[in-house]
Scaffold this motif. Structure first.
Motif, PDB file in Angstrom:
ATOM      1  N   ASN A 188       0.800  -1.233   0.000  1.00  0.00           N
ATOM      2  CA  ASN A 188       0.000   0.000   0.000  1.00  0.00           C
ATOM      3  C   ASN A 188       0.827   1.274   0.000  1.00  0.00           C
ATOM      4  O   ASN A 188       0.278   2.360   0.146  1.00  0.00           O
ATOM      5  N   MET A 189       2.121   1.143  -0.166  1.00  0.00           N
ATOM      6  CA  MET A 189       2.971   2.339  -0.040  1.00  0.00           C
ATOM      7  C   MET A 189       2.581   3.433  -1.015  1.00  0.00           C
ATOM      8  O   MET A 189       2.800   4.615  -0.772  1.00  0.00           O
ATOM      9  N   GLN A 190       2.013   3.044  -2.157  1.00  0.00           N
ATOM     10  CA  GLN A 190       1.592   4.071  -3.111  1.00  0.00           C
ATOM     11  C   GLN A 190       0.077   4.103  -3.274  1.00  0.00           C
ATOM     12  O   GLN A 190      -0.431   4.549  -4.292  1.00  0.00           O
ATOM     13  N   HIS A 191      -0.636   3.640  -2.243  1.00  0.00           N
ATOM     14  CA  HIS A 191      -2.094   3.794  -2.288  1.00  0.00           C
ATOM     15  C   HIS A 191      -2.416   5.142  -1.635  1.00  0.00           C
ATOM     16  O   HIS A 191      -2.558   5.260  -0.418  1.00  0.00           O
ATOM     17  N   TYR A 192      -2.525   6.154  -2.482  1.00  0.00           N
ATOM     18  CA  TYR A 192      -2.576   7.527  -1.976  1.00  0.00           C
ATOM     19  C   TYR A 192      -3.772   7.829  -1.079  1.00  0.00           C
ATOM     20  O   TYR A 192      -3.620   8.528  -0.073  1.00  0.00           O
ATOM     21  N   PRO A 193      -4.984   7.331  -1.408  1.00  0.00           N
ATOM     22  CA  PRO A 193      -6.094   7.650  -0.496  1.00  0.00           C
ATOM     23  C   PRO A 193      -5.811   7.199   0.945  1.00  0.00           C
ATOM     24  O   PRO A 193      -6.180   7.885   1.900  1.00  0.00           O
ATOM     25  N   LEU A 194      -5.117   6.089   1.091  1.00  0.00           N
ATOM     26  CA  LEU A 194      -4.792   5.602   2.431  1.00  0.00           C
ATOM     27  C   LEU A 194      -3.732   6.495   3.092  1.00  0.00           C
ATOM     28  O   LEU A 194      -3.810   6.811   4.285  1.00  0.00           O
ATOM     29  N   LEU A 195      -2.750   6.915   2.281  1.00  0.00           N
ATOM     30  CA  LEU A 195      -1.727   7.820   2.826  1.00  0.00           C
ATOM     31  C   LEU A 195      -2.369   9.129   3.292  1.00  0.00           C
ATOM     32  O   LEU A 195      -2.046   9.659   4.358  1.00  0.00           O
ATOM     33  N   TRP A 196      -3.321   9.627   2.489  1.00  0.00           N
ATOM     34  CA  TRP A 196      -3.982  10.873   2.872  1.00  0.00           C
ATOM     35  C   TRP A 196      -4.778  10.692   4.172  1.00  0.00           C
ATOM     36  O   TRP A 196      -4.825  11.585   5.013  1.00  0.00           O
ATOM     37  N   GLU A 197      -5.388   9.522   4.301  1.00  0.00           N
ATOM     38  CA  GLU A 197      -6.213   9.256   5.493  1.00  0.00           C
ATOM     39  C   GLU A 197      -5.353   9.217   6.761  1.00  0.00           C
ATOM     40  O   GLU A 197      -5.698   9.848   7.763  1.00  0.00           O
ATOM     41  N   VAL A 198      -4.239   8.478   6.707  1.00  0.00           N
ATOM     42  CA  VAL A 198      -3.398   8.455   7.916  1.00  0.00           C
ATOM     43  C   VAL A 198      -2.677   9.791   8.102  1.00  0.00           C
ATOM     44  O   VAL A 198      -2.223  10.101   9.207  1.00  0.00           O
ATOM     45  N   GLY A 199      -2.609  10.555   7.043  1.00  0.00           N
ATOM     46  CA  GLY A 199      -2.036  11.899   7.162  1.00  0.00           C
ATOM     47  C   GLY A 199      -2.901  12.805   8.021  1.00  0.00           C
ATOM     48  O   GLY A 199      -2.443  13.839   8.517  1.00  0.00           O
ATOM     49  N   GLN A 200      -4.160  12.406   8.193  1.00  0.00           N
ATOM     50  CA  GLN A 200      -5.064  13.197   9.041  1.00  0.00           C
ATOM     51  C   GLN A 200      -5.301  12.538  10.387  1.00  0.00           C
ATOM     52  O   GLN A 200      -6.060  13.049  11.212  1.00  0.00           O
ATOM     53  N   ALA A 201      -4.687  11.382  10.610  1.00  0.00           N
ATOM     54  CA  ALA A 201      -4.871  10.675  11.886  1.00  0.00           C
ATOM     55  C   ALA A 201      -3.946  11.263  12.941  1.00  0.00           C
ATOM     56  O   ALA A 201      -2.943  11.907  12.633  1.00  0.00           O
ATOM     57  N   ASP A 202      -4.278  10.967  14.173  1.00  0.00           N
ATOM     58  CA  ASP A 202      -3.537  11.549  15.297  1.00  0.00           C
ATOM     59  C   ASP A 202      -2.612  10.506  15.927  1.00  0.00           C
ATOM     60  O   ASP A 202      -2.463  10.457  17.148  1.00  0.00           O
ATOM     61  N   LYS A 203      -2.044   9.652  15.100  1.00  0.00           N
ATOM     62  CA  LYS A 203      -1.157   8.586  15.595  1.00  0.00           C
ATOM     63  C   LYS A 203       0.095   8.549  14.728  1.00  0.00           C
ATOM     64  O   LYS A 203       0.033   8.857  13.528  1.00  0.00           O
ATOM     65  N   PRO A 204       1.207   8.099  15.323  1.00  0.00           N
ATOM     66  CA  PRO A 204       2.402   7.896  14.489  1.00  0.00           C
ATOM     67  C   PRO A 204       2.134   6.806  13.446  1.00  0.00           C
ATOM     68  O   PRO A 204       1.317   5.906  13.671  1.00  0.00           O
ATOM     69  N   VAL A 205       2.848   6.916  12.334  1.00  0.00           N
ATOM     70  CA  VAL A 205       2.663   5.984  11.227  1.00  0.00           C
ATOM     71  C   VAL A 205       3.991   5.293  10.899  1.00  0.00           C
ATOM     72  O   VAL A 205       5.022   5.965  10.766  1.00  0.00           O
ATOM     73  N   VAL A 206       3.956   3.976  10.781  1.00  0.00           N
ATOM     74  CA  VAL A 206       5.103   3.251  10.236  1.00  0.00           C
ATOM     75  C   VAL A 206       4.820   3.026   8.756  1.00  0.00           C
ATOM     76  O   VAL A 206       3.839   2.369   8.399  1.00  0.00           O
ATOM     77  N   LEU A 207       5.666   3.587   7.895  1.00  0.00           N
ATOM     78  CA  LEU A 207       5.463   3.482   6.450  1.00  0.00           C
ATOM     79  C   LEU A 207       6.447   2.470   5.875  1.00  0.00           C
ATOM     80  O   LEU A 207       7.638   2.752   5.710  1.00  0.00           O
ATOM     81  N   LYS A 208       5.936   1.286   5.587  1.00  0.00           N
ATOM     82  CA  LYS A 208       6.808   0.270   5.003  1.00  0.00           C
ATOM     83  C   LYS A 208       7.149   0.641   3.567  1.00  0.00           C
ATOM     84  O   LYS A 208       6.296   1.152   2.830  1.00  0.00           O
ATOM     85  N   ARG A 209       8.375   0.369   3.209  1.00  0.00           N
ATOM     86  CA  ARG A 209       8.792   0.618   1.837  1.00  0.00           C
ATOM     87  C   ARG A 209       8.133  -0.396   0.910  1.00  0.00           C
ATOM     88  O   ARG A 209       8.069  -1.594   1.225  1.00  0.00           O
ATOM     89  N   GLY A 210       7.616   0.069  -0.210  1.00  0.00           N
ATOM     90  CA  GLY A 210       7.112  -0.863  -1.211  1.00  0.00           C
ATOM     91  C   GLY A 210       8.230  -1.802  -1.611  1.00  0.00           C
ATOM     92  O   GLY A 210       9.376  -1.364  -1.762  1.00  0.00           O
ATOM     93  N   PHE A 211       7.908  -3.064  -1.799  1.00  0.00           N
ATOM     94  CA  PHE A 211       8.992  -4.026  -2.035  1.00  0.00           C
ATOM     95  C   PHE A 211       9.615  -3.824  -3.415  1.00  0.00           C
ATOM     96  O   PHE A 211      10.594  -4.470  -3.745  1.00  0.00           O
ATOM     97  N   MET A 212       9.033  -2.953  -4.228  1.00  0.00           N
ATOM     98  CA  MET A 212       9.739  -2.614  -5.456  1.00  0.00           C
ATOM     99  C   MET A 212       9.711  -1.113  -5.708  1.00  0.00           C
ATOM    100  O   MET A 212       9.682  -0.651  -6.848  1.00  0.00           O
ATOM    101  N   SER A 213       9.775  -0.394  -4.601  1.00  0.00           N
ATOM    102  CA  SER A 213       9.787   1.062  -4.684  1.00  0.00           C
ATOM    103  C   SER A 213      11.189   1.589  -4.423  1.00  0.00           C
ATOM    104  O   SER A 213      11.900   1.087  -3.560  1.00  0.00           O
ATOM    105  N   THR A 214      11.534   2.611  -5.157  1.00  0.00           N
ATOM    106  CA  THR A 214      12.826   3.250  -4.940  1.00  0.00           C
ATOM    107  C   THR A 214      12.789   4.066  -3.650  1.00  0.00           C
ATOM    108  O   THR A 214      11.712   4.395  -3.133  1.00  0.00           O
ATOM    109  N   VAL A 215      13.960   4.407  -3.171  1.00  0.00           N
ATOM    110  CA  VAL A 215      14.053   5.256  -1.987  1.00  0.00           C
ATOM    111  C   VAL A 215      13.356   6.585  -2.247  1.00  0.00           C
ATOM    112  O   VAL A 215      12.643   7.119  -1.385  1.00  0.00           O
ATOM    113  N   SER A 216      13.513   7.087  -3.454  1.00  0.00           N
ATOM    114  CA  SER A 216      12.898   8.366  -3.788  1.00  0.00           C
ATOM    115  C   SER A 216      11.369   8.289  -3.731  1.00  0.00           C
ATOM    116  O   SER A 216      10.692   9.190  -3.214  1.00  0.00           O
ATOM    117  N   GLU A 217      10.803   7.193  -4.242  1.00  0.00           N
ATOM    118  CA  GLU A 217       9.345   7.023  -4.181  1.00  0.00           C
ATOM    119  C   GLU A 217       8.858   6.857  -2.739  1.00  0.00           C
ATOM    120  O   GLU A 217       7.758   7.287  -2.380  1.00  0.00           O
TER     121      GLU A 217
END
Lengths: 275, 275, 275, 275
Positions: free
Chosen positions: C124-153
């Protein structure tokens, strides 16, 4: 890409000049050149049966390995000099052109004596002493792309050859290593199109190593030619199940007419002829 | 592979059944279906100009993004609902079928209201809540292969959809991520041939994302169809340099007739018609 | 890299600021934070046994999946809400901090109610609606790297979260997909070192998914911490062979003391403490 | 993994036997062996300055290229025999052991005359004639993993050497090619741990090629040793910016003490000594 070109003659975007591999036979011109044969030369009988089948279809180039690079030291390593002699004998009988691999610097002179075209294998694409050696040979060279080499590295390897004086280079895309396990390699048709547009050399495709499965060889061959390949290098065998190497990917001889027919149609769709 | 089949009708090895996407228009049957349009719907004028060009060539499906998944939060994210309305309006004017992406579960209902076919993007291929949601929708689904996903994972993703009741699935190979940097992705024509032979779903190719360069789109489109693709999803733009997203890979509208002509010839070589 | 820094305190090159995940517990500061637990919460008994073992070693964070993203629709999909309740109950009993995955936008609110830290999975690293949702949550987030995502992505994905207002982000390297088949993924220790030096966020490592084999978990954990990781996310199980998911990579509970001892020594060699 | 082993002596899971590379100096035993030197031997002055720095820190092995395999034919190809003589001279002055690459079969005898350990480069890992040649040499061999080779292929390559009679093989993980562009390669610490557990040979790590950036060399070196590497092969240069090859990844000589100190601490954490 020549977007404005009116005729089908310009369909294949082409920056290369043809490489003559036999009298009246060039790779990189109007013709698509089919080259086929066994992964490894196993016996006179096996090789002659294949040569005869090629001849009947009008195919003019036979491929076959005499010196085999094998991942495991326990695998069949080829017949060596005997293999070269068999290849030459059956090729002469049927008027075929021979392409075979030189595994190391010490084989180049010998291979050049028996073969018409010297192949550099994928594992050796960056073995520079070998590139320098064939750069001084008087035979055309098929330079297989390293299975994990970039297009840029591939073209640099060609330059290692041409700098030594040999410009008769034919590139061969044979599949790259990716994360996908269901095929042996991934045929990089993008690379075929790219080197057609940007490099000075013709390019052929190897749908056998690129797929690793006989069932996928014909579709992959169609894709390679449709992408712009100037020829194909295909592994065939009279009895694939009994092949001493790469049994899974060898096209049975009886499928060769179907391959020939389908590739002929794709070539024609691009305004080219199949030889 | 049907090596013994006599006629050209069997050239394309086929395990799938066609998916109807509009009256008289199916993907996965005898026809190769060309689908084209802008990466992103940018305006009514841009979209109408494209629709008109499609219509003139007899192309029957328009693609275009209203909700855009973008790597960077600074990139253009699409027109949203306005984009859907524009797509529907121009499609209705020219009798076109609309395919567009649903970015998340909350968009599915809305997209289904305006579009004829729902696209699941490459980054979302394993976003299961979204697969389950379109599994309950009453529209055909184009399931793009994850650029990092194996063929096996792709087919499992399709199963996540079909288990919820929606069997109208079209697979789309759009290039995978490899070590090769000279193209945006590597078009996996092997995978097209493989899913044609082994899966119950039709498969189309996306030569735009698979290459990332307009100059390579036509050869890649030829390769995809030659490998057995049942259709193509191509990005076009009236002014590629001014495109708000994926400018490098958009085929200029004036190249569309050349693409159409060449793909028509490849399709014919396989015994198929281009629509 | 601070080549001139005299003290061991500066061994870990650090551009990030710590993220507080519980009172007195921060990731990205002087401490290396060990987080462990089952791949999936299977039952109260299983989860409590693990929590007790963590507590005995002084480990303060429990991980566990309640909603499981599974490649195949036939695999165990997790206990859902019941799993969250079990996690919370055993965590409260032993004073542990809970980290668990939110699979889709509709789970975020629920997960935030029961967990202390929300995990975004690799798929889900590039599932943007989910990223936006946790971006509004009041908890820390652990963001796992996509298993084929570059560091830049990966860093761009973090930006999708931070732009919505949530800066409490912890990156997690969990192995990338490569051509190597003998391990499930390839732990990218380079990436750990790189984001430590260049990004504003702390980074932890997941040696379980990165290797896929219990026998390699301890060496991979050592490598991750030596490369600079601020913590570890490790899968453990009382009876790995009976685990409902990822059985091969679960470290048996009785190996946890050895992991704890070895990682403690590596952390100390870097001038850090293990908690 | 020896989960029940009580002492730190067993921390490193080890299936290999040590390879003696000089009197009193073995790779694969209790010691971690640091080997450093220039990518290419450029001059007597450059090489002597490095040798002196190594000597001052108690480092006992110097590496350096006399014959350089270069992607482009325009790049510096090494000093050849002169380079070998320089290496030998400065090594003898400071009592160092020499490791250098044999580029092709014709160099093996010459390299064996001047060097103590023969290196097979990454591009040559599957060049079988060269493997067979060093298989008959009377010197230990460092076999670099092909950047495109699986662990299984790497071990098969070692078998090509050992079958010819030379069992004194040291494996070297130097990073693999992946999709990640921000580092030159991806250091595969999983592979280090795996071959430690399963192969009969010691393994060392090359953090210079594995990262391609001087800033990442120390963290990568730590990770390699923490994963279980028996030694390191590190590129250093008195003036990295002026280096004739691989300038980006050369550690400046003045950073060598910091590398030495940090690796010493990691080795100690594993119950080993750094030499």
């Amino acid at each position: 890409m020549c977007l404005t070109c009116p005729g089908i003659e310009k369909t294949i975007e082409n920056s290369s000049r043809p490489v003559q591999i036999a009298p009246g036979l060039a790779v990189g011109g109007a013709d698509v050149v089919l080259m086929a044969g066994p992964c490894a030369v196993e016996s006179y009988e096996q090789t002659r049966a294949i040569a005869e089948a090629l001849h009947q279809l009008g195919i003019r180039v036979i491929r076959g390995g005499a010196f085999k690079p094998r991942t495991s030291p326990d695998s069949f390593q080829g017949l060596g000099l005997d293999g070269l002699k068999i290849l030459r004998a059956v090729a002469d009988e049927f008027g075929l052109t021979v392409i075979t691999e030189a595994l190391g610097v010490r084989h180049v002179e010998l291979v050049a004596e028996y073969a018409d075209v010297i192949q550099i294998g994928s594992r050796n694409m960056q073995h520079y002493p070998l590139l320098w050696e064939v750069g001084q040979a008087d035979k055309p060279v098929v330079l297989k792309r390293g299975f994990m080499s970039t297009v840029s590295e591939w073209l640099s390897a060609a330059e290692h050859i041409s700098r030594r004086g040999n410009d008769e280079i034919i590139l061969c895309e044979r599949g790259i290593r990716t994360f996908e396990p269901s095929t042996r390699n991934t045929l990089d048709t993008n690379a075929i199109a790219l080197v057609k547009q940007t490099s000075p050399y013709p390019v052929i495709g190897d749908p056998s190593h690129a797929t690793g499965h006989a069932d996928l060889v014909i579709p992959a061959a169609r894709a390679a030619v449709a992408a712009g390949a100037d020829g194909l290098l295909v592994e065939v065998h009279p009895e694939p199940r009994a092949a001493l190497s790469d049994a899974d990917q060898a096209l049975p001889l009886e499928a060769l007419p179907e391959l020939h027919k389908q590739i002929g149609r794709i070539a024609a769709a691009l305004g080219r002829s199949l030889v």
